[in-house]
Design a protein around this motif. Structure first.
Motif, PDB file in Angstrom:
ATOM      1  N   UNK A 438      -0.910   4.139   1.650  1.00  0.00           N
ATOM      2  CA  UNK A 438      -1.970   3.890   2.623  1.00  0.00           C
ATOM      3  C   UNK A 438      -3.318   4.129   1.965  1.00  0.00           C
ATOM      4  N   UNK A 439      -4.227   3.187   2.196  1.00  0.00           N
ATOM      5  CA  UNK A 439      -5.574   3.324   1.625  1.00  0.00           C
ATOM      6  C   UNK A 439      -6.545   2.637   2.574  1.00  0.00           C
ATOM      7  N   UNK A 440      -7.509   3.429   3.046  1.00  0.00           N
ATOM      8  CA  UNK A 440      -8.505   2.907   3.993  1.00  0.00           C
ATOM      9  C   UNK A 440      -7.832   2.276   5.217  1.00  0.00           C
ATOM     10  N   UNK A 441      -6.838   3.031   5.758  1.00  0.00           N
ATOM     11  CA  UNK A 441      -6.155   2.676   6.996  1.00  0.00           C
ATOM     12  C   UNK A 441      -5.411   1.339   6.910  1.00  0.00           C
ATOM     13  N   UNK A 442      -4.946   0.977   5.730  1.00  0.00           N
ATOM     14  CA  UNK A 442      -4.123  -0.220   5.579  1.00  0.00           C
ATOM     15  C   UNK A 442      -3.096   0.018   4.482  1.00  0.00           C
ATOM     16  N   UNK A 443      -1.995  -0.719   4.553  1.00  0.00           N
ATOM     17  CA  UNK A 443      -0.951  -0.600   3.546  1.00  0.00           C
ATOM     18  C   UNK A 443      -1.368  -1.391   2.302  1.00  0.00           C
ATOM     19  N   UNK A 444      -1.370  -0.713   1.170  1.00  0.00           N
ATOM     20  CA  UNK A 444      -1.751  -1.341  -0.088  1.00  0.00           C
ATOM     21  C   UNK A 444      -0.687  -1.024  -1.126  1.00  0.00           C
ATOM     22  N   UNK A 445      -0.798  -1.664  -2.282  1.00  0.00           N
ATOM     23  CA  UNK A 445       0.126  -1.446  -3.389  1.00  0.00           C
ATOM     24  C   UNK A 445      -0.638  -0.843  -4.567  1.00  0.00           C
ATOM     25  N   UNK A 446      -0.157   0.304  -5.020  1.00  0.00           N
ATOM     26  CA  UNK A 446      -0.734   0.974  -6.184  1.00  0.00           C
ATOM     27  C   UNK A 446       0.076   0.571  -7.411  1.00  0.00           C
ATOM     28  N   UNK A 447      -0.597   0.031  -8.419  1.00  0.00           N
ATOM     29  CA  UNK A 447       0.073  -0.502  -9.610  1.00  0.00           C
ATOM     30  C   UNK A 447      -0.415   0.253 -10.847  1.00  0.00           C
ATOM     31  N   UNK A 448       0.515   0.834 -11.579  1.00  0.00           N
ATOM     32  CA  UNK A 448       0.216   1.491 -12.855  1.00  0.00           C
ATOM     33  C   UNK A 448       0.976   0.723 -13.929  1.00  0.00           C
ATOM     34  N   UNK A 449       0.253   0.155 -14.903  1.00  0.00           N
ATOM     35  CA  UNK A 449       0.879  -0.743 -15.877  1.00  0.00           C
ATOM     36  C   UNK A 449       0.385  -0.437 -17.286  1.00  0.00           C
ATOM     37  N   UNK A 450       1.217  -0.776 -18.249  1.00  0.00           N
ATOM     38  CA  UNK A 450       0.842  -0.619 -19.659  1.00  0.00           C
ATOM     39  C   UNK A 450       1.209  -1.887 -20.418  1.00  0.00           C
ATOM     40  N   UNK A 451       0.370  -2.245 -21.393  1.00  0.00           N
ATOM     41  CA  UNK A 451       0.596  -3.426 -22.231  1.00  0.00           C
ATOM     42  C   UNK A 451       1.707  -3.105 -23.238  1.00  0.00           C
ATOM     43  N   UNK A 452       2.812  -3.860 -23.180  1.00  0.00           N
ATOM     44  CA  UNK A 452       3.962  -3.575 -24.057  1.00  0.00           C
ATOM     45  C   UNK A 452       4.127  -4.655 -25.124  1.00  0.00           C
ATOM     46  N   UNK A 453       3.057  -5.399 -25.416  1.00  0.00           N
ATOM     47  CA  UNK A 453       3.143  -6.451 -26.438  1.00  0.00           C
ATOM     48  C   UNK A 453       3.570  -5.876 -27.778  1.00  0.00           C
TER      49      UNK A 453
END
Length: 622
Positions: A438-453
């Motif tokens: 939840x973020x600012x009273x709405x459902x959101x998606x938190x994405x943590x990513x790393x470049x694996x090239x």
């Protein structure tokens, strides 16, 4: 004539007295004007001070009517200060005529003490605002209540900023909470201010049980005792703390360390990173530390080292003919170690901070991204946040990423690999951790990513290298088997030849002994029958004796020491018990030569000065 004169004198005195009185009155009038001017100036200064004080000030009588006010108080209601005079204070602050029993002014008059309250006011345009009212009772000289004084503060903006600050803190805590690494933070007093879910799992300590605690409470799950740890080094350097770690590396303000600890009864290896935290003024406000369990990584490294050692043993067991090939294999193994160390370094660097953190809604609109994300995709902050997530997803990922999003909304989180486009149109892979929140009273998606090239490239190189190494080992083993077979055949041939040589040697020795017995010794016996002097007799005895000893065990045994004929002759006489003088007389040489020969015999037989030469020669005879 005398009477008028007296009368005139009196008149003159009265006139003089009147003039003095007029002069006094003029002086009093001048002082009064000066006082009025000073009073006006004082009132002007007071009015200027009250109007610019920043708070609304109202003087209210006991009937709750405003009898005095300042400019700020009128500004609260979009009015001039004079428009409030004579009006009910409740009508302005609460839009009602009735007196509220909880009003601070009512309480101040009822108790004779100051009171404070926070409430909501309404302007003529219907807009509402938050105010804080301080009320102080006012008294007549006789002590009776004449009303109260109110100081009104508009706290609308302050409340809004406090709410925004809480929202910002909650958002930061959400981001920290969903980081994949165990993370916690402390303030300057050593109290825990953040404790995410990952560190709850690794330590078994819940955030509710440790937040707000100090006195090194955060060290107990790792060490079983209160003591300074890496996060304390980020706030202040301590050489004793640094010695407790296997290594501590500093990059600017960033501290990296590795240490062995016991967690939940099991030995673990932890890698940590700590940095100080700063407030908006650039002052140190605390510190934050991230921890990663690298036990499995270290075990993998040990297993790899063990495998490498076993391979080295196998290579060393090969023959000398394969040494050159073995050196080539060692060089290739060293290269593999460097490649694996490179993978390890890249894994650590990706954990330090090169993580892309983004927040987007269910329509794929980007709401937040960190600087690493902008650098990774080649966009500026404004350009990137203006895009939709579908614009940077590669077609190969877009087909099934919607299914993964549904999975995240159902289960809460997911891990997978996607491909994104950079600004220049190139495509690169990302390892993604997705979390619904939840973020600012709405459902959101938190994405943590790393470049694996880079990781995929190194893994591919390592796979090819291992395949090449297996092929080389197979080829070397086949070559070794062939050469071993050839060596076995050569060895069999040599054994047959050596056996034949021993047989020939034995036959030659038997023939030699037989020839001496039949061809030499009979003639010695004929010479003995002649008349011989003492010296000739001694020489003949010696010849006969030496011929007997040619085939004796002594002669056979000492031949292996490479003695000269003269040394064999002297060794035989020593074995018979002859002294140096007797040997010199019999052989006709100096005693010094005999001593030199005795020394050479000792040296060739490996005897020291304390060993008995005669005893050793008799041992060889046996």
């Amino acid at each position: 004539m005398k009477y008028p004169s007296e009368t005139n004198q009196k008149l003159l005195e009265e006139i003089s007295t009147l003039k003095q009185r007029i002069k006094q009155l003029e002086q009093l009038e001048s002082k009064r004007k000066q006082s009025e001017k000073a009073l006006l100036e004082s009132e002007e200064r007071y009015r200027s001070l009250v109007d610019n004080i920043g708070f609304g000030i109202n003087l209210i009588d006991k009937d709750f009517k405003i009898i005095a006010t300042n400019v700020v108080s009128g500004r609260h209601f979009n009015k001039q200060a004079g428009e409030l005079l004579g009006k009910y204070c409740f009508k302005e602050f609460e839009k009602r005529q009735t007196v509220c029993e909880h009003c601070p002014g009512v309480l101040a008059m009822a108790t004779g003490q100051a009171h404070q309250v926070e409430t909501e006011g309404m302007r003529d345009d219907g807009s509402r605002f938050l105010i804080r009212i301080h009320a102080f009772p006012l008294f007549y000289p006789d002590g009776t209540i004449r009303g109260f004084n109110e100081v009104v503060e508009d706290i609308t903006e302050r409340k809004r900023m406090e709410a925004a600050l809480k929202e910002s803190e909650r958002r930061l805590i959400d981001i920290i909470d969903f980081l994949p690494d165990a993370t916690f933070a402390i303030d300057l007093f050593g109290k825990v201010i953040a404790w995410n879910r990952a560190i709850e799992e690794i330590t078994g300590v819940q955030a509710k049980d440790i937040l707000g605690k100090g006195n090194h409470e955060y060290a107990i799950p790792f060490y079983g005792m209160r003591r300074p740890i890496l996060i304390d080094l980020a706030l202040r350097f301590d050489e004793e703390i640094e010695k407790k770690y296997d290594f501590v590396k500093r990059k600017g303000e960033v501290l990296l360390a590795e240490i062995d600890v016991t967690l939940k009864g099991e030995p673990r290896v932890l890698w940590g990173k700590a940095v100080p935290l700063y407030d908006s003024h650039g002052n140190v406000a605390g510190a934050i530390e991230s921890i990663r369990d690298i036990t499995e990584l270290r075990q993998a490294r040990k297993a790899l080292q063990k495998s490498h050692d076993e391979l080295e043993i196998r290579v060393r067991e090969r023959t000398a003919e394969l040494m050159q090939a073995n050196k080539a294999l060692e060089a290739e193994i060293s290269e593999r170690k460097r490649a694996e160390e490179k993978i390890f370094i890249l894994a650590n660097l990706s954990d330090i901070s090169p993580l892309s953190i983004t927040v987007f809604d269910l329509q794929d609109n980007l709401l937040y991204a960190n600087q690493r994300t902008f650098d990774m995709h080649g966009y500026s902050k404004k350009e990137f946040l203006a895009r939709n997530l579908k614009e940077i997803d590669a077609p190969s990922s877009a087909a099934w990423i919607e299914e993964r999003k549904k999975e995240v909304l159902e289960t809460g989180e997911a891990r997978f690999i996607v491909e994104h486009y950079r600004k220049d149109g190139t495509c690169f892979p990302l390892e993604v951790y997705l979390k619904a929140t939840k973020w600012r009273e709405q459902t959101v998606l938190l994405c943590i990513a790393s470049d694996i090239t880079e990781r995929q490239r190194v893994e591919e190189e390592l796979r090819k290298y291992r395949e090449k190494l297996e092929i080389m080992v197979t080829e070397r083993t086949r070559e070794l088997e062939e050469k071993t077979k050839n060596l076995q055949e050569i060895n069999t041939t040599l054994n047959v030849l050596l056996q034949k040589r021993e047989e020939d040697k034995k036959i030659m020795e038997e023939r030699f002994v037989a020839n001496i017995g039949t061809l030499v010794l009979p003639y010695v016996e004929k010479i003995r029958k002649n008349n011989l002097d003492v010296q000739q007799q001694f020489c003949l005895d010696t010849i006969e004796k030496n011929l007997d000893e040619i085939v004796s065990p002594l002669l056979k045994n000492i031949q292996q020491f490479n003695l000269t004929p003269r040394e064999i002759q002297i060794a035989s006489l020593i074995n018979d018990g002859k002294t140096t003088k007797e040997i010199a007389l019999a052989l006709g040489i100096a005693e010094g030569s005999i001593a030199a020969h005795r020394k050479n015999i000792r040296k060739k037989l490996g005897l020291d000065r304390n060993s008995n030469l005669q005893s050793q020669l008799r041992f060889f005879e046996k």
